[in-house]
Motif scaffolding. Structure first.
Motif, short mmCIF file in Angstrom:
data_model
loop_
_atom_site.label_atom_id
_atom_site.label_comp_id
_atom_site.label_asym_id
_atom_site.label_seq_id
_atom_site.Cartn_x
_atom_site.Cartn_y
_atom_site.Cartn_z
N LYS A 180 0.85 -1.19 0.00
CA LYS A 180 0.00 0.00 0.00
C LYS A 180 0.89 1.24 0.00
N ASN A 193 -2.52 3.80 -4.13
CA ASN A 193 -2.84 2.50 -4.73
C ASN A 193 -2.49 1.40 -3.75
N VAL A 221 -2.42 -4.31 -9.54
CA VAL A 221 -2.32 -2.97 -8.95
C VAL A 221 -3.66 -2.25 -9.13
N THR A 222 -4.17 -1.69 -8.02
CA THR A 222 -5.45 -0.99 -8.06
C THR A 222 -5.24 0.45 -7.61
N PRO A 223 -5.07 1.41 -8.54
CA PRO A 223 -5.00 2.83 -8.16
C PRO A 223 -6.36 3.33 -7.67
N ARG A 228 -8.01 -0.91 -12.49
CA ARG A 228 -7.04 -1.90 -12.05
C ARG A 228 -6.17 -2.37 -13.22
#
Length: 451
Positions: A180, A193, A221-223, A228
């Protein structure tokens, strides 16, 4: 203290005058970041004072504990205190390593605090092991109006893994990482993210003098404000020696996701004969347009070269590569007689490579390096090379024949460049007595350029 522990202490003080000019770096590479030193020009005009003091508890069988206090000052321009604690401890097949530091610094324009922690714990149970790693950083830099500096951030990741085997022979390990990242947004540290990372790696030695090495990495990766993104990187390597190094075979396959710069270019005029391109005004408007530069037919017309321009535009890409080499040499037979003696004079090296990079979009990803989509192709490198030698490296009627063929394609913003090459080469060298060496090289090649 227990008799098993030894206590050591140390004190160190450095003073550097403002007139001292270093020729090369004498601090560690992370020194500026460790102390949040940003305005180096202002600090270079100040005397530098650096104090370090601490102690170490050492047990030869169980580990050690180290504590240090550091004070750094640049006159009145900067003052900072840093506390460092490190420990390594082993018991019951369990290893614990922890490193932590905390900085409080003040300059004429800002104040900062920097907390860092690294933890690693691993437990071994027979041929199995399980472990945990954790990294944490919290760097807060503010001016005296309590406005965050853009370099302020927080980072946290935790990694768990389990494995079986012998890391010096054959093993396999499976791991998971969560990460994180927080950054500055509207004068607050907010989540940017988070990522999930799955890994599988190992080494397998199925036969004598053979090795299979593999590594698979899947990352998600999820901004916070974007969609994603998923990437998959993998590598497989096989290495084999046969018949007392008579044959050496190597195979490598790799697939990975990333980005490529969307290159732009321009043409610059140079002296005649030193360039590669010429300009032809196809539309008669007396304006040099990029699609009007072509490869020169004659040397006196080659007065332009192509120059790549800086570019911050990147394209999501996926790359597949496969390489294979096969080396055959019989030097181990050079002391034999008969047919083996004759064969020992010869050697052959074969090499093949294909590396393709294509645009990466939503949907299925192509993992086959031989399946090439020309419309989405960003770059291509395809090579084949074979080298056949007699008495290689001996300078005694040493003869070699090298055949190579390849194709390279690069993607530019407004154009593509496609280059195909085929080449035959003969090499011969022989030494007479001690001082005379006869060499002869011959080349026959063909190049086709399309842009």
């Amino acid at each position: 203290f227990d008799r098993k522990w030894d206590l050591f202490s140390n004190v160190n003080y450095e003073f550097i005058t403002r007139n001292f000019k270093t020729i090369e770096r004498f601090r560690n590479i992370e020194f500026l970041r460790d102390w949040n030193l940003q305005n180096q020009t202002q600090l270079s005009n100040e005397n530098q004072s650096f104090f370090t003091g601490g102690f170490k508890l050492l047990n030869e069988t169980q580990g050690q504990i180290v504590y240090q206090f550091q004070n750094l000052s640049f006159g009145e321009a900067y003052r900072g205190n840093r506390n460092i604690l490190q420990t390594n401890y082993d018991f019951n097949n369990t290893h614990i390593q922890w490193e932590g530091s905390f900085l409080k610094g003040n300059s004429k324009i800002e104040h900062s605090s920097f907390l860092r922690s690294y933890l690693r714990v691993q437990k071994e149970i027979g041929d199995y092991w399980v472990g945990l790693k954790s990294v944490f950083e919290s760097n807060k830099i503010k001016d005296f109006d309590e406005i965050y500096d853009p370099l302020s951030h927080e980072l946290f990741d935790i990694n768990g893994y389990v494995g079986v085997g012998d890391s010096t022979k054959s093993f396999v390990q499976l791991g998971y990482l969560y990460q994180k990242v927080d950054s500055v947004n509207q004068n607050n540290l907010e989540k940017v993210n988070h990522a999930h990372n799955f890994t599988l790696e190992g080494i397998w030695r199925p036969f004598q003098r053979s090795e299979i090495n593999f590594n698979v990495n899947y990352r998600q990766v999820t901004p916070v404000k974007e969609k994603r993104e998923e990437t998959l990187n993998a590598r497989l390597m096989y290495n084999q020696f046969l018949w007392r190094d008579f044959v050496h075979f190597n195979f490598t396959y790799q697939t990975k996701s990333g980005v490529l710069p969307q290159q732009d270019f321009s043409y610059v005029e140079v002296e005649p004969g030193k360039g590669f391109y010429t300009w032809i005004d196809f539309n008669g408007n007396d304006i040099q347009e990029l699609d009007e530069f072509v490869v020169a037919s004659f040397p006196d017309e080659a007065i332009y070269i192509r120059v790549l321009l800086p570019n911050l535009n990147y394209i999501n890409s996926h790359e597949n590569s496969l390489s294979q080499s096969l080396n055959i040499q019989a030097r181990s037979w050079q002391n034999q007689v008969g047919l083996k003696k004759v064969i020992s004079h010869f050697s052959n090296q074969f090499y093949y490579l294909i590396r393709s990079n294509e645009k990466r979009g939503e949907g299925n990803v192509n993992f086959n390096p031989f399946s090439i989509d020309e419309e989405n192709l960003l770059s291509l490198d395809n090579q084949i090379r074979n080298s056949f030698f007699f008495n290689r490296g001996l300078q005694k009627y040493s003869t070699g024949y090298i055949y190579s063929e390849g194709r390279k394609k690069n993607f530019f913003l407004i154009d593509d460049q496609d280059l195909s090459v085929q080449n035959h080469q003969i090499i011969f060298n022989h030494r007479f007595n001690t001082f005379w060496l006869f060499e002869m090289n011959g080349d026959l090649g063909k190049t086709i350029s399309d842009s």
